[in-house]
Design a protein around this motif. Structure first.
Motif, PDB file in Angstrom:
ATOM      1  N   ILE A 109       7.083   9.751   4.622  1.00  0.00           N
ATOM      2  CA  ILE A 109       6.024   8.649   5.497  1.00  0.00           C
ATOM      3  C   ILE A 109       6.478   8.543   7.024  1.00  0.00           C
ATOM      4  O   ILE A 109       7.470   8.636   7.217  1.00  0.00           O
ATOM      5  CB  ILE A 109       6.386   7.025   4.764  1.00  0.00           C
ATOM      6  N   MET A 110       5.657   8.563   7.324  1.00  0.00           N
ATOM      7  CA  MET A 110       5.298   8.752   8.929  1.00  0.00           C
ATOM      8  C   MET A 110       4.471   7.808  10.473  1.00  0.00           C
ATOM      9  O   MET A 110       2.767   7.622   9.151  1.00  0.00           O
ATOM     10  CB  MET A 110       5.264  10.273   9.797  1.00  0.00           C
ATOM     11  N   ASN A 111       5.287   6.983  10.333  1.00  0.00           N
ATOM     12  CA  ASN A 111       4.068   6.003  11.177  1.00  0.00           C
ATOM     13  C   ASN A 111       3.676   6.252  12.662  1.00  0.00           C
ATOM     14  O   ASN A 111       4.490   6.727  13.643  1.00  0.00           O
ATOM     15  CB  ASN A 111       5.456   4.733  11.298  1.00  0.00           C
ATOM     16  N   LEU A 112       2.545   6.960  13.100  1.00  0.00           N
ATOM     17  CA  LEU A 112       2.098   7.111  13.721  1.00  0.00           C
ATOM     18  C   LEU A 112       1.469   5.910  14.803  1.00  0.00           C
ATOM     19  O   LEU A 112       1.556   4.601  14.369  1.00  0.00           O
ATOM     20  CB  LEU A 112       1.065   7.465  13.957  1.00  0.00           C
ATOM     21  N   PRO A 113       1.255   5.911  16.278  1.00  0.00           N
ATOM     22  CA  PRO A 113       0.639   4.787  17.092  1.00  0.00           C
ATOM     23  C   PRO A 113      -0.799   4.743  16.851  1.00  0.00           C
ATOM     24  O   PRO A 113      -1.468   5.795  15.679  1.00  0.00           O
ATOM     25  CB  PRO A 113       0.771   5.139  18.217  1.00  0.00           C
ATOM     26  N   GLY A 114      -1.369   3.009  17.103  1.00  0.00           N
ATOM     27  CA  GLY A 114      -2.653   3.185  16.502  1.00  0.00           C
ATOM     28  C   GLY A 114      -3.605   3.649  17.941  1.00  0.00           C
ATOM     29  O   GLY A 114      -4.888   4.236  17.929  1.00  0.00           O
ATOM     30  N   PRO A 151       6.688  -0.613  10.838  1.00  0.00           N
ATOM     31  CA  PRO A 151       7.934   0.053  10.393  1.00  0.00           C
ATOM     32  C   PRO A 151       9.620  -0.754   9.291  1.00  0.00           C
ATOM     33  O   PRO A 151       9.874  -0.515   8.263  1.00  0.00           O
ATOM     34  CB  PRO A 151       9.241  -0.229  12.174  1.00  0.00           C
ATOM     35  N   GLU A 152       8.983  -2.226   9.669  1.00  0.00           N
ATOM     36  CA  GLU A 152      10.021  -3.288   8.627  1.00  0.00           C
ATOM     37  C   GLU A 152       9.530  -2.887   7.208  1.00  0.00           C
ATOM     38  O   GLU A 152      10.452  -2.732   6.383  1.00  0.00           O
ATOM     39  CB  GLU A 152       9.733  -3.936   9.171  1.00  0.00           C
ATOM     40  N   ALA A 153       8.212  -2.847   6.901  1.00  0.00           N
ATOM     41  CA  ALA A 153       7.420  -3.011   5.492  1.00  0.00           C
ATOM     42  C   ALA A 153       7.962  -1.099   5.525  1.00  0.00           C
ATOM     43  O   ALA A 153       7.968  -1.031   3.485  1.00  0.00           O
ATOM     44  CB  ALA A 153       5.911  -3.061   5.599  1.00  0.00           C
ATOM     45  N   MET A 154       8.022  -0.483   5.757  1.00  0.00           N
ATOM     46  CA  MET A 154       8.365   0.891   5.717  1.00  0.00           C
ATOM     47  C   MET A 154       9.566   1.189   4.858  1.00  0.00           C
ATOM     48  O   MET A 154       9.962   1.471   4.211  1.00  0.00           O
ATOM     49  CB  MET A 154       8.229   2.413   6.322  1.00  0.00           C
ATOM     50  N   ARG A 155      10.388   0.246   5.762  1.00  0.00           N
ATOM     51  CA  ARG A 155      12.175   0.374   5.737  1.00  0.00           C
ATOM     52  C   ARG A 155      12.193  -0.344   4.072  1.00  0.00           C
ATOM     53  O   ARG A 155      13.662  -0.098   3.422  1.00  0.00           O
ATOM     54  CB  ARG A 155      12.288   0.013   6.734  1.00  0.00           C
ATOM     55  N   GLN A 156      11.776  -0.899   4.329  1.00  0.00           N
ATOM     56  CA  GLN A 156      11.667  -1.777   2.843  1.00  0.00           C
ATOM     57  C   GLN A 156      11.254  -0.173   1.311  1.00  0.00           C
ATOM     58  O   GLN A 156      11.630  -0.722   0.316  1.00  0.00           O
ATOM     59  CB  GLN A 156      10.580  -3.082   2.384  1.00  0.00           C
ATOM     60  N   VAL A 207       1.217  -1.120   0.077  1.00  0.00           N
ATOM     61  CA  VAL A 207      -0.170  -0.244   0.318  1.00  0.00           C
ATOM     62  C   VAL A 207       0.894   1.164   0.157  1.00  0.00           C
ATOM     63  O   VAL A 207       0.362   2.452  -0.709  1.00  0.00           O
ATOM     64  CB  VAL A 207      -0.940  -0.232   1.342  1.00  0.00           C
ATOM     65  N   LEU A 208       1.649   0.673   0.584  1.00  0.00           N
ATOM     66  CA  LEU A 208       2.910   2.041   0.867  1.00  0.00           C
ATOM     67  C   LEU A 208       3.278   2.668  -0.700  1.00  0.00           C
ATOM     68  O   LEU A 208       3.422   4.282  -1.658  1.00  0.00           O
ATOM     69  CB  LEU A 208       3.774   2.030   2.181  1.00  0.00           C
TER      70      LEU A 208
END
Length: 168
Positions: A127-132, A83-88, A55-56
């Motif tokens: 792209i920023m990862n936020l908490p849920g 985070p692992e998916a984003m790093r890809q 999706v990213l």
């Protein structure tokens, strides 16, 4: 026009067994913060490496989203792989975003140390990862958002005009 993508990462919400509260919380916060016309793209995907990565890639490479905010999948459980998916996907990591989010979150809850938020760049997209958790989203966005418009400018994304009160 600035394109902002909001991605909720949750097995339960993607199956319809749980109401997505986090994605709407991000959008409510942004409606207060962003002063110029912009467009939202919304997605809900299950936890996991491939679903998040795909999706990213779609949002950056096909839709040209300027800012992508993910929510969920940043904890220590086995399915939390955001985070692992984003790093890809990213070409540059911006660890300061995650460092600040954890720092301000620790003032609210001691378990924030378990959170693995981060941020990064792919092309002209931040792209920023936020908490849920919705209340944690507000805390984190209040802390890091002042850097977002300038970061977008530096990477050549569409200009994001923010309410000056949200940048203080």
């Amino acid at each position: 026009m600035t394109q902002i993508a909001i991605v909720t990462i949750s097995d339960r919400a993607s199956r319809g067994g749980y109401e997505d509260l986090s994605g709407p919380a991000i959008e409510r916060w942004l409606r207060r913060a962003v002063a110029a016309p912009h467009r939202y793209i919304r997605r809900i995907v299950p936890d996991g490496l491939e679903s998040v990565r795909d999706v990213l890639l779609e949002l950056v490479d096909e839709h040209g989203a300027d800012l992508i905010l993910t929510t969920g999948g940043t904890g220590p459980s086995p399915r939390d792989l955001t985070p692992e998916a984003m790093r890809q996907v990213i070409t540059k990591e911006l660890p300061g975003f995650g460092e600040l989010m954890r720092q301000v979150s620790l003032k609210q809850v001691p378990t924030a140390i378990l959170s693995r938020q981060t941020a990064g760049i792919r092309g002209r997209s931040l792209i920023m990862n936020l908490p849920g958790k919705p209340s944690s989203i507000d805390v984190c966005l209040n802390a890091v958002f002042p850097a977002v418009p300038y970061c977008l400018e530096l990477i050549g994304a569409d200009r994001l005009v923010a309410d000056p009160a949200m940048l203080a």
